[in-house]
Design an enzyme around this catalytic site. Structure first.
Site, PDB file in Angstrom:
ATOM      1  CB  VAL A  25      94.716 -19.479  55.667  1.00 48.24           C
ATOM      2  CG1 VAL A  25      94.425 -18.126  55.055  1.00 48.24           C
ATOM      3  CG2 VAL A  25      96.165 -19.589  56.054  1.00 48.24           C
ATOM      4  CE1 TYR A  80      93.471 -14.985  54.026  1.00 50.89           C
ATOM      5  CE2 TYR A  80      91.711 -13.424  53.622  1.00 50.89           C
ATOM      6  CZ  TYR A  80      92.701 -14.263  53.147  1.00 50.89           C
ATOM      7  OH  TYR A  80      92.909 -14.378  51.792  1.00 50.89           O
ATOM      8  CB  CYS A  81      97.254 -13.505  59.210  1.00 49.03           C
ATOM      9  SG  CYS A  81      96.995 -14.027  60.925  1.00 49.03           S
ATOM     10  CG  HIS A  82      99.832 -19.350  58.730  1.00 51.63           C
ATOM     11  ND1 HIS A  82      99.747 -20.104  57.585  1.00 51.63           N
ATOM     12  CD2 HIS A  82     100.277 -20.179  59.693  1.00 51.63           C
ATOM     13  CE1 HIS A  82     100.128 -21.340  57.840  1.00 51.63           C
ATOM     14  NE2 HIS A  82     100.462 -21.411  59.120  1.00 51.63           N
TER      15      HIS A  82
END
Length: 112
Positions: free
Chosen positions: A93, A64-66
Protein backbone atom coordinates in the site's frame (compact mmCIF):
# COMPACT_ATOMS: atom_id res chain seq x y z
CA UNK A 1 8.06 -25.33 -8.85
CA UNK A 2 5.13 -22.95 -8.65
CA UNK A 3 5.91 -19.30 -8.31
CA UNK A 4 4.21 -15.92 -8.27
CA UNK A 5 4.73 -12.67 -10.15
CA UNK A 6 5.48 -9.19 -8.84
CA UNK A 7 3.23 -6.42 -10.18
CA UNK A 8 3.40 -2.65 -9.90
CA UNK A 9 0.55 -0.41 -8.70
CA UNK A 10 -0.22 0.65 -12.28
CA UNK A 11 -0.55 -3.02 -13.28
CA UNK A 12 -2.99 -3.65 -10.42
CA UNK A 13 -4.98 -0.53 -11.26
CA UNK A 14 -5.39 -1.81 -14.82
CA UNK A 15 -6.32 -5.31 -13.58
CA UNK A 16 -9.06 -4.01 -11.26
CA UNK A 17 -11.45 -3.69 -14.19
CA UNK A 18 -11.20 -7.45 -14.75
CA UNK A 19 -14.09 -9.51 -13.42
CA UNK A 20 -11.71 -12.44 -12.86
CA UNK A 21 -9.57 -10.85 -10.14
CA UNK A 22 -9.45 -11.68 -6.45
CA UNK A 23 -7.70 -8.98 -4.42
CA UNK A 24 -6.59 -10.08 -0.94
CA UNK A 25 -5.33 -7.71 1.78
CA UNK A 26 -3.15 -9.71 4.21
CA UNK A 27 -2.45 -6.86 6.65
CA UNK A 28 -3.50 -6.88 10.30
CA UNK A 29 -6.84 -5.47 11.46
CA UNK A 30 -5.32 -2.22 12.75
CA UNK A 31 -3.65 -1.55 9.40
CA UNK A 32 -6.81 -2.30 7.41
CA UNK A 33 -8.76 0.10 9.64
CA UNK A 34 -6.79 2.94 7.97
CA UNK A 35 -8.08 1.99 4.50
CA UNK A 36 -8.24 -0.80 1.97
CA UNK A 37 -8.00 -0.96 -1.82
CA UNK A 38 -11.53 -1.01 -3.19
CA UNK A 39 -12.76 -4.51 -4.00
CA UNK A 40 -10.30 -6.29 -1.69
CA UNK A 41 -11.16 -8.92 0.85
CA UNK A 42 -9.27 -8.96 4.14
CA UNK A 43 -7.56 -12.11 5.37
CA UNK A 44 -4.67 -11.51 7.80
CA UNK A 45 -1.58 -13.44 6.71
CA UNK A 46 -1.66 -15.64 9.82
CA UNK A 47 -5.18 -16.82 8.90
CA UNK A 48 -4.52 -17.42 5.19
CA UNK A 49 -3.59 -21.12 5.57
CA UNK A 50 -6.82 -21.69 7.51
CA UNK A 51 -9.06 -19.80 5.08
CA UNK A 52 -7.33 -20.47 1.75
CA UNK A 53 -9.45 -23.47 0.74
CA UNK A 54 -12.65 -21.46 1.23
CA UNK A 55 -11.57 -18.73 -1.19
CA UNK A 56 -13.29 -18.58 -4.56
CA UNK A 57 -10.12 -18.56 -6.62
CA UNK A 58 -10.35 -16.80 -9.94
CA UNK A 59 -7.94 -16.49 -12.85
CA UNK A 60 -5.84 -13.88 -11.05
CA UNK A 61 -5.22 -13.56 -7.32
CA UNK A 62 -3.38 -10.46 -6.13
CA UNK A 63 -2.08 -10.21 -2.57
CA UNK A 64 -0.96 -7.00 -0.90
CA UNK A 65 0.19 -5.75 2.48
CA UNK A 66 1.93 -2.65 3.83
CA UNK A 67 5.24 -2.94 1.98
CA UNK A 68 5.01 -6.13 -0.08
CA UNK A 69 6.89 -8.54 2.17
CA UNK A 70 4.00 -10.36 3.88
CA UNK A 71 2.02 -10.45 0.64
CA UNK A 72 5.02 -12.04 -1.12
CA UNK A 73 4.76 -14.86 1.42
CA UNK A 74 1.01 -15.07 0.76
CA UNK A 75 1.53 -15.21 -3.01
CA UNK A 76 4.20 -17.90 -2.62
CA UNK A 77 1.82 -19.90 -0.41
CA UNK A 78 -0.98 -19.62 -2.99
CA UNK A 79 1.39 -20.67 -5.77
CA UNK A 80 2.48 -23.68 -3.71
CA UNK A 81 -1.20 -24.65 -3.41
CA UNK A 82 -1.56 -24.65 -7.20
CA UNK A 83 -2.74 -21.10 -7.89
CA UNK A 84 -1.50 -20.53 -11.44
CA UNK A 85 -1.72 -16.71 -11.47
CA UNK A 86 -0.68 -15.49 -8.04
CA UNK A 87 0.61 -11.93 -7.84
CA UNK A 88 2.26 -9.76 -5.21
CA UNK A 89 1.77 -5.99 -5.23
CA UNK A 90 5.37 -4.80 -5.15
CA UNK A 91 5.78 -2.15 -2.47
CA UNK A 92 2.33 -2.81 -1.01
CA UNK A 93 0.00 0.00 0.00
CA UNK A 94 2.98 2.31 0.37
CA UNK A 95 3.62 2.07 -3.40
CA UNK A 96 -0.14 2.20 -4.14
CA UNK A 97 -0.43 5.48 -2.21
CA UNK A 98 2.76 6.92 -3.77
CA UNK A 99 1.24 6.24 -7.19
CA UNK A 100 -1.76 8.35 -6.17
CA UNK A 101 -4.38 5.59 -6.08
CA UNK A 102 -7.20 5.76 -3.52
CA UNK A 103 -8.26 3.73 -0.51
CA UNK A 104 -11.74 3.16 0.90
CA UNK A 105 -12.84 2.26 4.41
CA UNK A 106 -13.08 -1.49 4.95
CA UNK A 107 -16.85 -1.43 5.34
CA UNK A 108 -17.36 0.29 1.97
CA UNK A 109 -15.48 -2.32 -0.03
CA UNK A 110 -18.21 -4.41 -1.72
CA UNK A 111 -16.52 -7.75 -1.04
CA UNK A 112 -16.25 -7.30 2.76
Amino acid sequence: MSTYQEIQPSDLHAMLSSASLLLVDVRNDDEVARGIIEGAIHIPLALLPLQYDSLSLTDNVVFYCHSGIRSAHAAAFAASKGCKNAYNLSGGVLAWARAGYPFVSKGSSPKN
